[in-house]
Design an enzyme around this catalytic site. Structure first.
Site, PDB file in Angstrom:
ATOM      1  N   GLU A 115       0.827  -1.214   0.000  1.00 48.40           N
ATOM      2  CA  GLU A 115       0.000   0.000   0.000  1.00 48.40           C
ATOM      3  C   GLU A 115       0.858   1.261   0.000  1.00 48.40           C
ATOM      4  O   GLU A 115       0.616   2.213   0.746  1.00 48.40           O
ATOM      5  CB  GLU A 115      -0.970  -0.026   1.185  1.00 48.40           C
ATOM      6  CG  GLU A 115      -1.888  -1.245   1.173  1.00 48.40           C
ATOM      7  CD  GLU A 115      -2.941  -1.235   2.267  1.00 48.40           C
ATOM      8  OE1 GLU A 115      -2.883  -0.344   3.138  1.00 48.40           O
ATOM      9  OE2 GLU A 115      -3.827  -2.115   2.250  1.00 48.40           O
ATOM     10  N   GLU A 262      -5.444  -9.186   0.214  1.00 48.27           N
ATOM     11  CA  GLU A 262      -5.927  -9.176   1.593  1.00 48.27           C
ATOM     12  C   GLU A 262      -7.438  -8.966   1.616  1.00 48.27           C
ATOM     13  O   GLU A 262      -7.957  -8.062   0.954  1.00 48.27           O
ATOM     14  CB  GLU A 262      -5.276  -8.062   2.426  1.00 48.27           C
ATOM     15  CG  GLU A 262      -3.797  -8.224   2.680  1.00 48.27           C
ATOM     16  CD  GLU A 262      -3.234  -7.069   3.510  1.00 48.27           C
ATOM     17  OE1 GLU A 262      -4.019  -6.355   4.160  1.00 48.27           O
ATOM     18  OE2 GLU A 262      -2.005  -6.890   3.493  1.00 48.27           O
TER      19      GLU A 262
END
Length: 523
Positions: A115, A262
């Protein structure tokens, strides 16, 4: 969810010809994290065939050698800057963390950071150069067909994911994301997406129903439809993935598959987190597994299966933040599951006629100590193996030691009517909690390759200890033994046989002796 620590990502053997699989993240921000060999043993026991490390941990890479498990290694966020500024550093990283372990360790991918766009924007200018340098180093080593490079991004890079057909990436990142997509297209790699319906639901102010987030069917009047395409979305998960596909298409790119790196649902939360429950987590993950196993994509890309990784394997009790942050796990550190689910190719439970009695996670430490005192004392459990230097001493916690003692008592006395409760701190599981050289009583009747899970069982048992206390402390068990028989420890060699003798002595001591000891203590 950004890992600030080694994170493993594991995938099951549900792997069809077209490529669909379900996986699970393993965060290691865990007290008493199992050793690398024990982690690999759990992977094998649960038929897990893919693993992702968020770094290139040498212990894990060595333990995974010759296991047949596919491995995705990771460049940490902290490493990106150096690699993105130096081709030689990228080559050294590949040589040290990839080439050195192949082919024994089956490394198949590299995840560059986690991220990055939304968490460390100062590194963004060198993200794509880092990916290019790593790929060129793979080409130089003739590994570029074996190992793919990508970078996971959060849903946050898509500010308005609904309706999916109008979703676009945050315009401030357009240039970088276009370069990422071009790299993925040119190297035949895939886009990594972290997509959490839990956060989409809890931050949605009631716009979407809970059933939509949990993959439950909706009545016709409540079905979610994209007003532009009239596509029906059976789950928020599918809508999130499709929003990413539409965002990619908005940059005039196509043919790049998406892998959800995820997703998941916490099974326990604080007072202000009412949706973080075991029932919701069980529902979400089981329904998600079944959805992915359909081997199809979202409405806009029906032929692109959604390979997905569940967050996460263990409960990361060391993570900061709200209660829910610490309780996303599917497994306890002894390998037993939090709730029933199936990640393997079969839902069959191996040896499911046998139960083990273990301490509940997050049980009150004071109650665990009381239960442990009783089990090792009046309960007659063999507690010698949880002493320092013995096979079950580590991890040196009340939960681990209580699990062993509870189970030993339960296995000895269950046939005579003993139950697994210990004042609400214990529960049964069909999954063998043995690990490494620590073998729990009853493990000979059940193998560790069980694919089914955790069945809580609350029944009347030794609710409160009676008679004298064992006064067990994880690091001072010897003193407890000496106190219970009223002798000096300095003159004794506390061998396992002597410890068991003390336990037996405790069972045989008469009520008159109990009275004498209690009054001596009071004096």
């Amino acid at each position: 969810m950004v890992p600030g620590r080694l994170l493993l990502l594991i995938v099951t053997t549900v792997h069809y010809a077209s490529g669909a699989f379900v996986g699970i993240n393993i965060g290691t921000d865990v007290s008493n994290m199992p050793s690398a060999p024990d982690v690999v043993a759990i992977l094998k026991a649960n038929q897990i065939t893919h693993v992702r490390l968020y770094d290139a941990d040498a212990h894990m890479l060595k333990a995974l050698a010759d296991s047949g498990i596919e491995v995705m290694v990771g460049v940490t966020n902290e490493e990106i800057l150096g690699i993105g500024e130096s081709a030689s550093k990228a080559a050294a990283w590949i040589n040290q963390n990839v080439a050195a372990y192949l082919p024994s360790t089956n490394i198949t991918a590299i995840a560059v950071g986690s991220e990055v766009l939304t968490t460390i924007p100062n590194v963004v200018p060198v993200l794509v150069p880092a990916m290019n340098y790593l790929h060129k180093a793979l080409v130089a080593s003739n590994l570029n067909f074996q190992v793919k490079v990508s970078t996971p991004q959060a849903m946050d890079v898509i500010p308005r994911p609904f309706p999916p057909s109008t979703a676009t990436f945050n315009s401030s990142w357009d240039s970088t994301i276009y370069q990422i997509l071009q790299f993925l297209k040119n190297t035949n790699s895939y886009y990594m997406l972290n997509a959490y319906p839990y956060f989409g639901y809890t931050s949605g102010n009631g716009i979407f129903p809970l059933d939509y987030a949990l993959f439950r069917s909706l009545p016709p009047v409540k079905q979610i439809v994209d007003p532009n395409t009239l596509s029906h979305y059976d789950s928020m998960f599918d809508a999130m993935v499709d929003a990413a596909y539409y965002s990619i298409n908005a940059l005039n790119m196509s043919g790049i598959p998406i892998v959800v790196t995820e997703t998941g649902w916490p099974w326990l939360g604080g007072a202000n987190e009412p949706d973080a429950t075991a029932d919701n987590a069980k529902t979400f993950n089981n329904n998600m597994i079944q959805r992915v196993r359909n081997d199809s994509g979202p409405p806009s890309q029906p032929n692109f299966p959604i390979n997905t990784y569940i967050y996460e394997m263990f409960n990361e009790d060391k993570r900061p933040g709200p209660v829910s942050e610490k309780n996303w796990g599917l497994f306890f550190i002894n390998g037993s599951s939090v709730y029933t689910f199936s990640l393997g190719t079969s839902s069959r439970v191996t040896g499911n006629n046998s139960d083990f009695c273990i301490a509940k996670p997050n049980a009150d430490p004071g109650k665990l100590q009381v239960g442990l005192n009783w089990a090792c004392g009046q309960g007659g459990a063999n507690c010698s193996v949880i002493q320092e230097g013995q096979p079950c001493y580590l991890p040196n916690t009340y939960q681990n030691h209580a699990s062993y003692a509870y189970n030993d008592y339960y296995q000895r006395m269950h046939a005579a009517g003993a139950t697994c409760d210990f004042d609400g701190t214990a529960t049964t599981t069909t999954v063998n909690p043995s690990y490494g050289s620590c073998k729990f009583s009853g493990s000979s009747t059940i193998t560790t390759n069980s694919t089914a899970g955790f069945t809580p069982s609350v029944a009347p048992g030794p609710v409160t200890p009676q008679g004298r206390e064992w006064n067990y402390e994880p690091a001072s068990f010897e003193n407890s033994i000496c106190n219970i028989i009223n002798v000096s420890c300095s003159s004794l060699a506390l061998t396992p046989r002597f410890i068991q003798f003390c336990i037996s002595l405790g069972d045989l001591t008469s009520a008159e002796d109990d009275y004498r000891i209690e009054n001596d203590e009071a004096a």
